[in-house]
Design an enzyme around this catalytic site. Structure first.
Site, PDB file in Angstrom:
ATOM      1  N   CYS A 101      -4.671   2.445  -3.695  1.00 50.40           N
ATOM      2  CA  CYS A 101      -3.440   2.930  -3.049  1.00 50.40           C
ATOM      3  C   CYS A 101      -2.296   1.944  -3.243  1.00 50.40           C
ATOM      4  CB  CYS A 101      -3.649   3.202  -1.558  1.00 50.40           C
ATOM      5  SG  CYS A 101      -4.814   4.499  -1.248  1.00 50.40           S
ATOM      6  N   LYS A 121     -10.513  -0.409  10.593  1.00 53.90           N
ATOM      7  CA  LYS A 121     -10.684  -1.647   9.811  1.00 53.90           C
ATOM      8  C   LYS A 121     -10.937  -2.830  10.747  1.00 53.90           C
ATOM      9  CE  LYS A 121      -7.344  -0.160   6.278  1.00 53.90           C
ATOM     10  NZ  LYS A 121      -8.129   0.250   5.123  1.00 53.90           N
ATOM     11  N   HIS A 128       0.871  -1.183   0.000  1.00 55.80           N
ATOM     12  CA  HIS A 128       0.000   0.000   0.000  1.00 55.80           C
ATOM     13  C   HIS A 128       0.909   1.234   0.000  1.00 55.80           C
ATOM     14  CE1 HIS A 128      -2.835   2.914   1.812  1.00 55.80           C
ATOM     15  NE2 HIS A 128      -3.807   2.081   1.502  1.00 55.80           N
ATOM     16  N   GLN A 131      -4.586  -5.320   6.986  1.00 55.83           N
ATOM     17  CA  GLN A 131      -5.582  -6.249   6.429  1.00 55.83           C
ATOM     18  C   GLN A 131      -5.531  -7.625   7.071  1.00 55.83           C
ATOM     19  OE1 GLN A 131      -7.950  -5.290   4.499  1.00 55.83           O
ATOM     20  NE2 GLN A 131      -7.188  -3.326   3.776  1.00 55.83           N
ATOM     21  N   ASP A 165       2.966  -4.557   7.964  1.00 53.76           N
ATOM     22  CA  ASP A 165       1.753  -3.763   7.802  1.00 53.76           C
ATOM     23  C   ASP A 165       0.591  -4.745   7.922  1.00 53.76           C
ATOM     24  OD1 ASP A 165      -0.520  -2.613   6.842  1.00 53.76           O
ATOM     25  OD2 ASP A 165       0.362  -1.805   5.007  1.00 53.76           O
TER      26      ASP A 165
HETATM   27  N1  PLP Z   1      -1.911  -0.773   4.548  1.00 53.10           N
HETATM   28  C1  PLP Z   1      -2.841  -1.538   3.983  1.00 53.10           C
HETATM   29  C2  PLP Z   1      -2.497  -2.925   3.536  1.00 53.10           C
HETATM   30  C3  PLP Z   1      -4.144  -1.036   3.819  1.00 53.10           C
HETATM   31  O1  PLP Z   1      -5.080  -1.792   3.249  1.00 53.10           O
HETATM   32  C4  PLP Z   1      -4.438   0.277   4.262  1.00 53.10           C
HETATM   33  C5  PLP Z   1      -5.760   0.860   4.055  1.00 53.10           C
HETATM   34  O2  PLP Z   1      -6.504   0.508   3.180  1.00 53.10           O
HETATM   35  C6  PLP Z   1      -3.418   1.023   4.861  1.00 53.10           C
HETATM   36  C7  PLP Z   1      -2.170   0.466   4.983  1.00 53.10           C
HETATM   37  C8  PLP Z   1      -3.655   2.403   5.362  1.00 53.10           C
HETATM   38  O3  PLP Z   1      -4.533   2.384   6.434  1.00 53.10           O
HETATM   39  P1  PLP Z   1      -5.088   3.744   7.064  1.00 53.10           P
HETATM   40  O4  PLP Z   1      -5.653   4.527   5.928  1.00 53.10           O
HETATM   41  O5  PLP Z   1      -6.117   3.270   8.033  1.00 53.10           O
HETATM   42  O6  PLP Z   1      -3.940   4.430   7.718  1.00 53.10           O
END
Ligand code: PLP
Length: 402
Positions: free
Chosen positions: A361, A223, A120, A200, A197
């Site tokens: 993203c 999430k 992401h 998910q 990270d």
């Molecule tokens: N990393 C992953 C794999 C994600 O799916 C997301 C959000 O969709 C993020 C990071 C970023 O999360 P946040 O926007 O809650 O900071």
């Protein structure tokens, strides 16, 4: 499990465009159970006061809720100590904090950070900012056609300059579950640290930071059935101790003078300013909710539903699914020949179906698969087979319009 579960989420019974809402955008954010929404309003009605500094009753009560939430998160991901749980605004802020502060503590010009093609943007851009500041080198692990990390290529990326490997646990596009334990062992054998990270994964499967063997891990409250605006960075205490603060301000100091400032102990050193103490409490209620349903049950349900979605979607003529790894979580991304994903998303919306379209993203991953964007359906514990049927029937309707 669904009828009772769905009743916990009032928003699921609303209509959009006079049609029953089919919410399949859960990887972006999940809906909130009633208990979480009520915990937020109850705290504002009954216990609202700024935390940590107050001697009065309300401040102490709010502080207790906030610190109990930290302990709840510690238990949930099996960290060793609450000193290792830093509250942030979300995964993005957690990763920015890490890249900035660990970058300062552990990386010099020419040192290397390994990322992957399936990251992401929030696990790419903070490292690029660090590259611009410090002259570090970013190396990228490729993704195979089926959507897994190319582990042979990953092994070859390590050099004596590799300091940090930062990878997603579960891809928000492909649903791929990466073999974190194996990668942690690989990173450590090369003297590098591993950041995960887990945006998910934490909502969908048991995440145990000690069993995974990671050094840092980030996830988002929104999430995970909690509120927006709260997230977590887990870090090994011995590493966090060596890292400088990320932001300065109230709460993170021990003593301030114009000549010299000393910092609070962990985890407060990394929590400048008034924290989102309502969000932290709501997150702990969300984690209680998850455990009351049972994370194993949630995972089994979501995996069955995902397998069903893949089966049904695959039967649609001209539809291509991205990501075919054996171990995957509840995301299915796809494209339909001759239909732009944005048009598909817009028309499905008119039929009451919420999916996400675009680059998710993850533009480098879109480039990897040679597309501008994809459509993505993602499930949560409250989704049903009927909703997947509805998605597939609506896709067939949209196809007829083209
Ligand atoms: N990393 C992953 C794999 C994600 O799916 C997301 C959000 O969709 C993020 C990071 C970023 O999360 P946040 O926007 O809650 O900071």
């Amino acid at each position: 499990m669904n009828a009772t579960i769905r009743a916990d989420f009032p928003i699921l019974s609303r209509k959009v465009y006079n049609r029953p809402l089919v919410y399949l955008d859960n990887a972006a954010t999940v809906q909130k159970p009633r208990c979480v929404v009520e915990a937020i309003s109850q705290e504002y009605y009954n216990s609202n006061a700024n935390v940590h500094r107050g001697v009065h009753f309300l401040s102490q009560q709010a502080t207790e809720l906030h610190e109990a939430a930290r302990e709840r998160v510690r238990q949930f991901i099996n960290a060793r100590s609450t000193a290792e749980i830093i509250f942030t605004r979300g995964t993005t802020e957690s990763l920015n904090l890490l890249a900035t502060s660990a970058g300062e503590a552990f990386l010099k010009e020419g040192d290397e950070v390994v990322l992957s093609q399936m990251e992401h943007h929030s696990n790419i851009v903070p490292w690029q900012l660090l590259r611009d500041r410090k002259g570090i080198v970013i190396k990228v692990c490729p993704v195979t056609d089926e959507g897994s990390l190319d582990l042979v290529a990953l092994t070859q990326l390590f050099t004596p300059r590799t300091r940090i490997v930062s990878l997603c646990h579960v891809s928000n596009v492909l649903g791929t579950v990466n073999p974190i334990r194996e990668i942690a062992a690989m990173a450590h054998a090369h003297g590098a640290l591993l950041c995960v990270d887990a945006a998910q994964s934490v909502p969908h499967r048991r995440v145990d930071v000690q069993a995974l063997g990671c050094d840092f891990l980030a996830f988002s409250g929104h999430k995970t059935y909690g509120a927006t605006g709260i997230g977590v960075l887990y870090g090994r205490e011995d590493l966090l101790e060596q890292m400088p603060p990320y932001q300065g301000g109230g709460e993170m100091i021990a003593r301030v003078s114009f000549e010299r400032t000393t910092y609070e102990q962990l985890p407060y050193k990394f929590e400048a300013g008034t924290p989102d103490y309502v969000g932290s409490h709501a997150l702990s209620v969300a984690l209680d909710y998850i455990d009351s349903v049972g994370l194993d049950k949630i995972q089994a349900h979501e995996q069955q539903l995902t397998a069903y979605a893949i089966k049904r979607l695959s039967a649609i003529n001209g539809l291509r699914i991205y990501g075919h790894t054996p171990e995957r979580e509840s995301v299915v991304s796809f494209n339909i020949a001759g239909i732009h994903p944005l048009d598909l998303g817009t028309l499905l919306d008119r039929l009451g179906i919420a999916i996400r379209t675009g680059h998710h993203c993850a533009q480098p991953l879109m480039t990897r698969f040679g597309v501008e964007g994809m459509a993505r359906a993602s499930v949560a514990l409250y989704n049903t087979r009927e909703e997947i049927d509805s998605l597939c029937e609506s896709i067939e309707r949209v196809k007829k319009m083209f």
